[in-house]
Scaffold this active site. Structure first.
Site, mmCIF file in Angstrom:
data_model
loop_
_atom_site.group_PDB
_atom_site.id
_atom_site.type_symbol
_atom_site.label_atom_id
_atom_site.label_comp_id
_atom_site.label_asym_id
_atom_site.label_seq_id
_atom_site.Cartn_x
_atom_site.Cartn_y
_atom_site.Cartn_z
ATOM 1 N N ASN A 42 70.346 80.272 41.387
ATOM 2 C CA ASN A 42 70.616 81.715 41.336
ATOM 3 C C ASN A 42 71.967 81.979 41.991
ATOM 4 O OD1 ASN A 42 69.619 84.525 41.013
ATOM 5 N ND2 ASN A 42 69.594 84.569 43.247
ATOM 6 N N HIS A 95 75.318 91.659 40.253
ATOM 7 C CA HIS A 95 75.750 92.795 41.074
ATOM 8 C C HIS A 95 77.059 93.297 40.463
ATOM 9 C CE1 HIS A 95 72.674 92.359 44.089
ATOM 10 N NE2 HIS A 95 72.922 91.076 44.166
ATOM 11 N N GLU A 138 69.195 90.328 40.069
ATOM 12 C CA GLU A 138 69.547 91.285 41.127
ATOM 13 C C GLU A 138 70.450 92.400 40.594
ATOM 14 O OE1 GLU A 138 71.096 89.277 44.623
ATOM 15 O OE2 GLU A 138 69.628 87.654 44.450
HETATM 16 O O1 9MR Z 1 69.891 93.144 49.710
HETATM 17 C C1 9MR Z 1 69.972 92.233 50.762
HETATM 18 C C2 9MR Z 1 70.336 92.963 52.061
HETATM 19 O O2 9MR Z 1 69.263 93.783 52.467
HETATM 20 C C3 9MR Z 1 70.689 91.961 53.135
HETATM 21 O O3 9MR Z 1 71.140 92.659 54.288
HETATM 22 C C4 9MR Z 1 71.737 91.006 52.616
HETATM 23 C C5 9MR Z 1 72.152 90.010 53.666
HETATM 24 O O4 9MR Z 1 72.758 88.891 53.154
HETATM 25 O O5 9MR Z 1 71.228 90.323 51.471
HETATM 26 C C6 9MR Z 1 71.003 91.189 50.413
HETATM 27 O O6 9MR Z 1 70.538 90.481 49.278
HETATM 28 C C7 9MR Z 1 71.424 89.504 48.700
HETATM 29 C C8 9MR Z 1 70.572 88.452 48.048
HETATM 30 O O7 9MR Z 1 69.652 87.918 48.970
HETATM 31 C C9 9MR Z 1 71.398 87.351 47.451
HETATM 32 N N1 9MR Z 1 72.383 87.889 46.548
HETATM 33 C C10 9MR Z 1 73.213 88.957 47.057
HETATM 34 C C11 9MR Z 1 72.322 90.081 47.609
HETATM 35 C C12 9MR Z 1 73.167 91.279 48.054
HETATM 36 O O8 9MR Z 1 73.990 90.917 49.127
#
Ligand code: 9MR
Length: 347
Positions: free
Chosen positions: A207, A243, A272
């Protein structure tokens, strides 16, 4: 007198994963999804939510939970299965919040995407700052994967085994990823093998972000996956996080990119998706921005629907109220499909 349905068009009950128990709303995302196609969302909690001026959405916001159950047939713990949450000390796991999500999913006939097992980010200090030998680290990773995947065996549809292992130029993260740095790239195959042993039914994924189109990074995945499959490593899927931002054009080769991985025999997924935008001074997106956002979501969905084996389509949160975006990108936001009050945007 009731009219008999013509032969062949008898009204079947909807597939179980299209509706949560006790509901038959026909205007929800999960209702309109094709059979076998899972429409998912991240389940907010942990992460940046802890520093925000609101209580944990999953445990505290009733309306949030209702929409989560009604609209989606797949859920991904946004933070609650990450190392720093689920394995906060070397000899202690914290399963409570992840358990609650898996139980919620089962009660609402949803599948779960597990996220994530081998990553460079959100690792606990005891791990990153521990002074472990390579042998110890290997044992730590094997035990973690065996324990976490084993605990939820049979209850997780897809696991993001390896998350974001390449950088933008398609180089393996040999500096910031502790596993690759200390144990070498062979640890990636081991992670997949251990996960497969712990849950032979889970689909095991790579991923990443920035791999929507055909580019250096997705090329690197393609080459790696080809090699791993040739070596008999149990890799089952490749997923693009997606994203996206209205600052940039939509990655028009998303479908072609997913298809080339599908042609290798892999499942693919969007995991995501969100579409952020630069907010005007009053904080309210313009109609044109909302239209562009809707178009991006639609194009991403169409790409996935068009590719055989792309059966999992997940958005990273469904309401702006709890989105990670404004916390990480100053001046940007409105990235999800619903406003703060859970009403729907054009998308
Ligand atoms: O959405 C997540 C956020 O709440 C956290 O603070 C952050 C920290 O790294 O991670 C975010 O989720 C990520 C996901 O685990 C991996 N891909 C990117 C996402 C957005 O940063």
């Amino acid at each position: 007198m009731a009219l008999a349905a013509p032969v062949g068009t008898a009204l079947a009950a909807p597939p179980a994963d299209h509706v949560p128990p006790g509901q038959a709303k026909k205007d929800t995302l999960r209702w309109v999804a094709p059979n076998g196609f899972h429409i998912g969302t991240a389940v907010a909690g942990g992460g940046h939510h802890e520093s925000q001026p609101y209580p944990d959405p999953f445990t505290s916001d009733t309306q949030y939970r209702e929409v989560l159950a009604a609209e989606f047939s797949s859920v991904s713990p946004e933070n609650q299965m990450k190392w720093e949450y689920i394995h906060p000390e070397r000899d202690r796991y914290n399963f409570a919040t992840a358990d609650a999500i898996v139980e919620f999913a089962e009660a609402n006939r949803q599948v779960v995407r597990g996220h994530t097992l081998l990553w460079h980010s959100q690792n606990p200090a005891w791990l990153e700052q521990g002074d472990f030998t390579p042998d110890e680290l290997r044992t730590i990773l094997r035990e973690h994967i065996t324990t976490v995947v084993g605990r939820y065996a049979g209850r997780i549809q897809q696991w993001d085994v390896a998350n974001e292992i390449f950088d933008e130029s398609g180089e393996l993260r040999t500096t910031d990823n502790i596993w690759i740095r200390e144990l070498g790239p062979g640890i990636i195959a081991d992670a997949f093998r251990w996960a497969h042993q712990a849950d032979p039914n889970a689909e095991l994924f790579f991923n990443d972000y920035g791999v929507e189109g055909v580019n250096a990074k997705s090329d690197a995945y393609y080459a790696l996956v080809e090699q791993l499959l040739a070596d008999g490593v149990p890799v089952h899927g490749f997923s693009a996080q997606a994203h996206l931002s209205t600052r940039y054009g939509f990655p028009g080769d998303l479908e072609a990119n997913l298809r080339r991985f599908a042609d290798l025999g892999l499942e693919t997924a969007i995991t995501e998706l969100d579409v952020r935008m630069d907010l005007p001074a009053d904080g309210k997106p313009t109609a044109a921005q909302l239209e562009q956002q809707a178009d991006y979501y639609q194009q991403a969905l169409t790409a996935c629907l068009n590719v055989e084996g792309c059966d999992s389509f997940t958005i990273w949160g469904f309401t702006d109220k709890y989105s990670w975006v404004p916390v990480f990108f100053e001046g940007e936001g409105a990235a999800t499909v619903m406003w703060d009050d859970f009403t729907r945007k054009p998308v």
